[in-house]
Design a protein around this motif. Structure first.
Motif, mmCIF file in Angstrom:
data_model
loop_
_atom_site.group_PDB
_atom_site.id
_atom_site.type_symbol
_atom_site.label_atom_id
_atom_site.label_comp_id
_atom_site.label_asym_id
_atom_site.label_seq_id
_atom_site.Cartn_x
_atom_site.Cartn_y
_atom_site.Cartn_z
ATOM 1 N N PHE A 256 8.242 -18.560 10.365
ATOM 2 C CA PHE A 256 7.582 -17.251 10.393
ATOM 3 C C PHE A 256 7.292 -16.761 8.972
ATOM 4 O O PHE A 256 6.267 -16.134 8.732
ATOM 5 C CB PHE A 256 8.442 -16.251 11.160
ATOM 6 N N LEU A 257 8.184 -17.074 8.054
ATOM 7 C CA LEU A 257 7.919 -16.743 6.653
ATOM 8 C C LEU A 257 6.709 -17.512 6.138
ATOM 9 O O LEU A 257 5.911 -16.991 5.347
ATOM 10 C CB LEU A 257 9.146 -17.063 5.803
ATOM 11 N N ASP A 258 6.563 -18.753 6.614
ATOM 12 C CA ASP A 258 5.450 -19.588 6.157
ATOM 13 C C ASP A 258 4.092 -19.025 6.567
ATOM 14 O O ASP A 258 3.058 -19.398 5.992
ATOM 15 C CB ASP A 258 5.609 -21.009 6.714
ATOM 16 N N LYS A 259 4.074 -18.152 7.554
ATOM 17 C CA LYS A 259 2.822 -17.537 7.979
ATOM 18 C C LYS A 259 2.296 -16.536 6.943
ATOM 19 O O LYS A 259 1.130 -16.148 6.985
ATOM 20 C CB LYS A 259 3.013 -16.795 9.315
ATOM 21 N N TYR A 260 3.179 -16.135 6.031
ATOM 22 C CA TYR A 260 2.824 -15.052 5.112
ATOM 23 C C TYR A 260 3.094 -15.410 3.651
ATOM 24 O O TYR A 260 4.059 -14.931 3.043
ATOM 25 C CB TYR A 260 3.611 -13.784 5.488
ATOM 26 N N PRO A 261 2.244 -16.256 3.049
ATOM 27 C CA PRO A 261 2.389 -16.532 1.619
ATOM 28 C C PRO A 261 2.227 -15.234 0.817
ATOM 29 O O PRO A 261 1.387 -14.391 1.152
ATOM 30 C CB PRO A 261 1.240 -17.503 1.328
ATOM 31 N N VAL A 262 3.040 -15.086 -0.209
ATOM 32 C CA VAL A 262 2.971 -13.870 -1.024
ATOM 33 C C VAL A 262 1.555 -13.652 -1.563
ATOM 34 O O VAL A 262 1.078 -12.516 -1.653
ATOM 35 C CB VAL A 262 3.986 -13.941 -2.191
ATOM 36 N N SER A 263 0.881 -14.727 -1.870
ATOM 37 C CA SER A 263 -0.477 -14.628 -2.431
ATOM 38 C C SER A 263 -1.477 -14.014 -1.457
ATOM 39 O O SER A 263 -2.539 -13.526 -1.865
ATOM 40 C CB SER A 263 -0.968 -16.014 -2.858
ATOM 41 N N LYS A 264 -1.139 -14.024 -0.157
ATOM 42 C CA LYS A 264 -2.049 -13.492 0.861
ATOM 43 C C LYS A 264 -1.714 -12.047 1.244
ATOM 44 O O LYS A 264 -2.433 -11.423 2.036
ATOM 45 C CB LYS A 264 -1.984 -14.360 2.121
ATOM 46 N N ILE A 265 -0.630 -11.505 0.682
ATOM 47 C CA ILE A 265 -0.215 -10.144 0.989
ATOM 48 C C ILE A 265 -0.895 -9.174 0.032
ATOM 49 O O ILE A 265 -0.916 -9.381 -1.182
ATOM 50 C CB ILE A 265 1.318 -9.988 0.861
ATOM 51 N N SER A 266 -1.458 -8.107 0.565
ATOM 52 C CA SER A 266 -2.106 -7.101 -0.287
ATOM 53 C C SER A 266 -1.164 -5.930 -0.525
ATOM 54 O O SER A 266 -0.316 -5.615 0.312
ATOM 55 C CB SER A 266 -3.396 -6.602 0.361
ATOM 56 N N LEU A 267 -1.310 -5.286 -1.669
ATOM 57 C CA LEU A 267 -0.515 -4.100 -1.976
ATOM 58 C C LEU A 267 -1.068 -2.896 -1.215
ATOM 59 O O LEU A 267 -2.287 -2.770 -1.049
ATOM 60 C CB LEU A 267 -0.552 -3.803 -3.480
ATOM 61 N N PRO A 268 -0.208 -2.008 -0.763
ATOM 62 C CA PRO A 268 -0.689 -0.791 -0.083
ATOM 63 C C PRO A 268 -1.537 0.065 -1.025
ATOM 64 O O PRO A 268 -1.373 0.024 -2.250
ATOM 65 C CB PRO A 268 0.615 -0.065 0.278
ATOM 66 N N LYS A 269 -2.436 0.844 -0.454
ATOM 67 C CA LYS A 269 -3.298 1.712 -1.267
ATOM 68 C C LYS A 269 -2.481 2.725 -2.066
ATOM 69 O O LYS A 269 -2.871 3.118 -3.167
ATOM 70 C CB LYS A 269 -4.298 2.440 -0.367
ATOM 71 N N SER A 270 -1.361 3.148 -1.500
ATOM 72 C CA SER A 270 -0.541 4.160 -2.173
ATOM 73 C C SER A 270 0.554 3.531 -3.042
ATOM 74 O O SER A 270 1.482 4.231 -3.474
ATOM 75 C CB SER A 270 0.096 5.090 -1.133
ATOM 76 N N TRP A 271 0.457 2.231 -3.296
ATOM 77 C CA TRP A 271 1.482 1.572 -4.099
ATOM 78 C C TRP A 271 1.541 2.158 -5.503
ATOM 79 O O TRP A 271 0.517 2.509 -6.090
ATOM 80 C CB TRP A 271 1.205 0.073 -4.199
ATOM 81 N N MET A 272 2.734 2.275 -6.024
ATOM 82 C CA MET A 272 2.949 2.688 -7.412
ATOM 83 C C MET A 272 4.286 2.122 -7.871
ATOM 84 O O MET A 272 5.172 1.843 -7.043
ATOM 85 C CB MET A 272 2.922 4.214 -7.547
ATOM 86 N N PRO A 273 4.484 1.933 -9.166
ATOM 87 C CA PRO A 273 5.743 1.361 -9.659
ATOM 88 C C PRO A 273 6.948 2.250 -9.383
ATOM 89 O O PRO A 273 8.048 1.741 -9.141
ATOM 90 C CB PRO A 273 5.496 1.211 -11.161
ATOM 91 N N GLU A 274 6.739 3.554 -9.397
ATOM 92 C CA GLU A 274 7.873 4.453 -9.216
ATOM 93 C C GLU A 274 7.364 5.823 -8.757
ATOM 94 O O GLU A 274 6.388 6.343 -9.305
ATOM 95 C CB GLU A 274 8.637 4.601 -10.531
ATOM 96 N N TYR A 275 8.001 6.401 -7.758
ATOM 97 C CA TYR A 275 7.589 7.708 -7.269
ATOM 98 C C TYR A 275 8.190 8.803 -8.143
ATOM 99 O O TYR A 275 9.399 8.812 -8.399
ATOM 100 C CB TYR A 275 8.028 7.887 -5.815
ATOM 101 N N THR A 276 7.366 9.700 -8.578
ATOM 102 C CA THR A 276 7.766 10.733 -9.536
ATOM 103 C C THR A 276 9.003 11.505 -9.105
ATOM 104 O O THR A 276 9.881 11.799 -9.912
ATOM 105 C CB THR A 276 6.599 11.712 -9.766
ATOM 106 N N TYR A 277 9.088 11.850 -7.825
ATOM 107 C CA TYR A 277 10.152 12.740 -7.348
ATOM 108 C C TYR A 277 11.260 11.998 -6.596
ATOM 109 O O TYR A 277 12.006 12.610 -5.839
ATOM 110 C CB TYR A 277 9.537 13.819 -6.446
ATOM 111 N N LYS A 278 11.363 10.684 -6.813
ATOM 112 C CA LYS A 278 12.316 9.880 -6.039
ATOM 113 C C LYS A 278 13.750 10.396 -6.143
ATOM 114 O O LYS A 278 14.482 10.442 -5.141
ATOM 115 C CB LYS A 278 12.251 8.418 -6.456
ATOM 116 N N ASP A 279 14.185 10.769 -7.320
ATOM 117 C CA ASP A 279 15.569 11.225 -7.487
ATOM 118 C C ASP A 279 15.785 12.603 -6.882
ATOM 119 O O ASP A 279 16.823 12.872 -6.268
ATOM 120 C CB ASP A 279 15.942 11.241 -8.970
ATOM 121 N N ASP A 280 14.807 13.482 -7.022
ATOM 122 C CA ASP A 280 14.930 14.847 -6.521
ATOM 123 C C ASP A 280 14.864 14.922 -5.002
ATOM 124 O O ASP A 280 15.356 15.882 -4.402
ATOM 125 C CB ASP A 280 13.822 15.716 -7.134
ATOM 126 N N MET A 281 14.269 13.903 -4.376
ATOM 127 C CA MET A 281 14.187 13.877 -2.913
ATOM 128 C C MET A 281 15.264 12.992 -2.302
ATOM 129 O O MET A 281 15.318 12.793 -1.084
ATOM 130 C CB MET A 281 12.804 13.385 -2.469
#
Length: 510
Positions: A256-281
């Motif tokens: 089942f893992l073989d069905k999903y090579p990392v190279s074929k996975i797209s990043l979400p539109k809202s992806w970001m390295p770090e959420y600004t308010y992660k600690d406060d929430m």
């Protein structure tokens, strides 16, 4: 005609009439429908191919979408702890709202008010009840359901010791030690493409393979075993099938893992390295779910976690398909309803988050499909519901009167078209004392009380919730309207948190 002959003919006619009437009545009596509730764990609304995700394979869940009616906006109501699933399940089993359910939980621990639980209510309607899989509820499952096998805990056991990790985090608080350096195996990964210390298909880590067979496959076998017995019974049955998948550790067979090579996975539109308010929430490095991937997030790490998420869902989908096939083989599907949903969603990389402890739709919104007699095929309904409406819906289908203490509502009047609007004047969510939310009229207001932060999203034009409109003066009135509505919902939910001062501050600053 003499009197005796006339009397005999009248008597004979009466007998034939009564006999015909009874025969006709017997043929028209409909037995109560069987109800199969299938529950996934940590499965977001967008993790089904037929609902718009072309990257994931879910042929059996796709069939539920095609053969039944889908509610595209089904929500969880929140949680008093980081274990969102525990709160979601307590609400589902009790029918109570998020802050109201705590009294039930205390009574369950004393074996009180068990008769008011979902399983017992169905049993009172003449149902044979059955449960297998994840529980994570304070009541004892064998007191709620008549037939119980393979009860699983909140998550598969791995190397995360909550007490020990909390102690370690406190010890390094205020120091220069990076929390990532004390994470157990399976967390803070992958650091790069050469990081192969933990592999999700490796059975040596236990988790979903503890006992020798993947837990999703065990649940499938359990369900089929009960169906085999139910086939020989005339009693209606209610099945509560609670998969642990796709909760982490997201382990699936290699095929089942073989069905999903990392190279074929797209990043979400809202992806970001770090959420600004992660600690406060409350979503910083000390939160277990968020500790799964490195901070800041990298594209490779995010895609790896999405890959493992998809693989576990596809494996889950196969098990669901086998359960449904066995149901069909019994000949009882014509009188069986299937309800599928999940306890909440999950971020899986969106907004720089991995877990489900946020107010974004990816974390609070789950799939919700219902299939069965007279259910419209291929229909999609965008009316807001709570996923816990599944309980009230099953009572409705079973002909069991809904008790007054149940907050949630059957969706059947929306399904059959007799009701045109949602049962709820806005969707509410509360997470600990760290987050509050209202979704209403295609807008969402999010509050982070610890820092008096206010967020507003136009869900119609910005479904990924990327652009905050709260500081735009053109939307000040909308913010205040939603604030007022949210405070009203808090009263209805018995929410202990007062956010009125945040509204006052917002108006002073804007």
């Amino acid at each position: 005609m003499n009197l005796n002959k006339r009397f005999f003919l009248i008597l004979l006619s009466s007998i034939l009439f009564l006999s015909w009437g009874c025969s006709k009545a017997t043929k028209t009596v409909k037995t109560k429908p069987n109800i199969v509730f299938i529950f996934a764990d940590d499965m977001t609304y967008s993790a089904i191919n037929a609902l718009g995700n072309s990257e994931i394979e879910t042929p059996n869940l796709d069939k539920l979408v095609e053969r039944g009616t889908t509610f595209t906006h089904a929500y969880n109501m929140g949680s008093w702890s980081g274990a969102i699933c525990a709160a979601s399940r307590a609400m589902l089993i009790s029918g109570r709202s998020v802050w109201d359910v705590n009294d039930f939980r205390l009574n369950w621990k004393k074996n009180k008010e068990i008769d008011k639980t979902w399983g017992k209510l169905m049993e009172s309607g003449g149902y044979d009840t059955y449960m297998t899989g994840k529980w994570h509820v304070d009541a004892q499952p064998n007191k709620v359901f008549q037939n119980v096998v393979h009860v699983r805990g909140g998550m598969p056991k791995d190397s995360w010791d909550f007490a020990a990790m909390t102690k370690k985090f406190k010890e390094i608080e205020g120091t220069d030690i990076d929390p990532a350096t004390i994470m157990p195996v399976g967390y803070n990964r992958p650091l790069n493409e050469n990081d192969t210390i933990w592999t999700s298909s490796d059975t040596k880590y236990g988790g979903y393979w503890k006992g020798g067979k993947h837990w999703s496959e065990v649940l499938k076998d359990d369900a089929i075993g009960f169906i085999d017995k139910a086939e020989k019974s005339d009693n209606p049955f209610f099945m509560y099938l609670a998969f642990n998948a796709p909760h982490d550790p997201r382990q699936a067979p290699q095929e089942f893992l073989d069905k999903y090579p990392v190279s074929k996975i797209s990043l979400p539109k809202s992806w970001m390295p770090e959420y600004t308010y992660k600690d406060d929430m409350g979503c910083g490095q000390n939160l277990r779910d968020e500790a799964l991937a490195p901070f800041p997030r990298t594209p490779f790490a995010t895609k790896t976690h999405i890959r493992e998420y998809y693989a576990l869902i596809t494996h889950l989908d196969v098990q669901i398909g086998k359960i449904i096939e066995r149901l069909k083989a019994t000949g009882k599907m014509d009188n069986t309803y299937i309800i599928f949903t999940a306890d909440h969603g999950i971020a899986a990389g969106r907004h720089g988050l991995i877990g489900k402890q946020s107010q974004f739709d990816h974390s609070i919104r789950a799939p919700f499909m219902i299939v069965g007699p007279n259910i419209k095929k291929g229909a999609k309904i965008d009316k807001d519901i709570y996923l816990q409406d599944a309980m009230a819906t099953s009572l409705d289908l079973a002909g069991v009167k809904k008790p007054n203490y149940i907050f949630y509502n059957s969706v059947m009047d929306i399904v059959d078209g007799t009701r045109k609007e949602s049962h709820y004047d806005g969707i509410y969510n509360g997470y600990r004392d760290l987050q509050r939310m209202i979704r209403k009229d295609d807008f969402k207001l999010i509050i982070y009380p610890k820092i008096d932060k206010v967020l507003l999203f136009d869900l119609k034009n910005d479904p990924e919730e990327i652009t905050n409109l709260a500081d735009n003066s053109a939307y000040k009135s909308k913010v205040n309207t939603l604030f007022t509505d949210l405070i009203q919902l808090q009263k209805e939910m018995k929410d202990p948190l007062d956010i009125s001062s945040i509204q006052t501050k917002f108006n002073a600053d804007n």
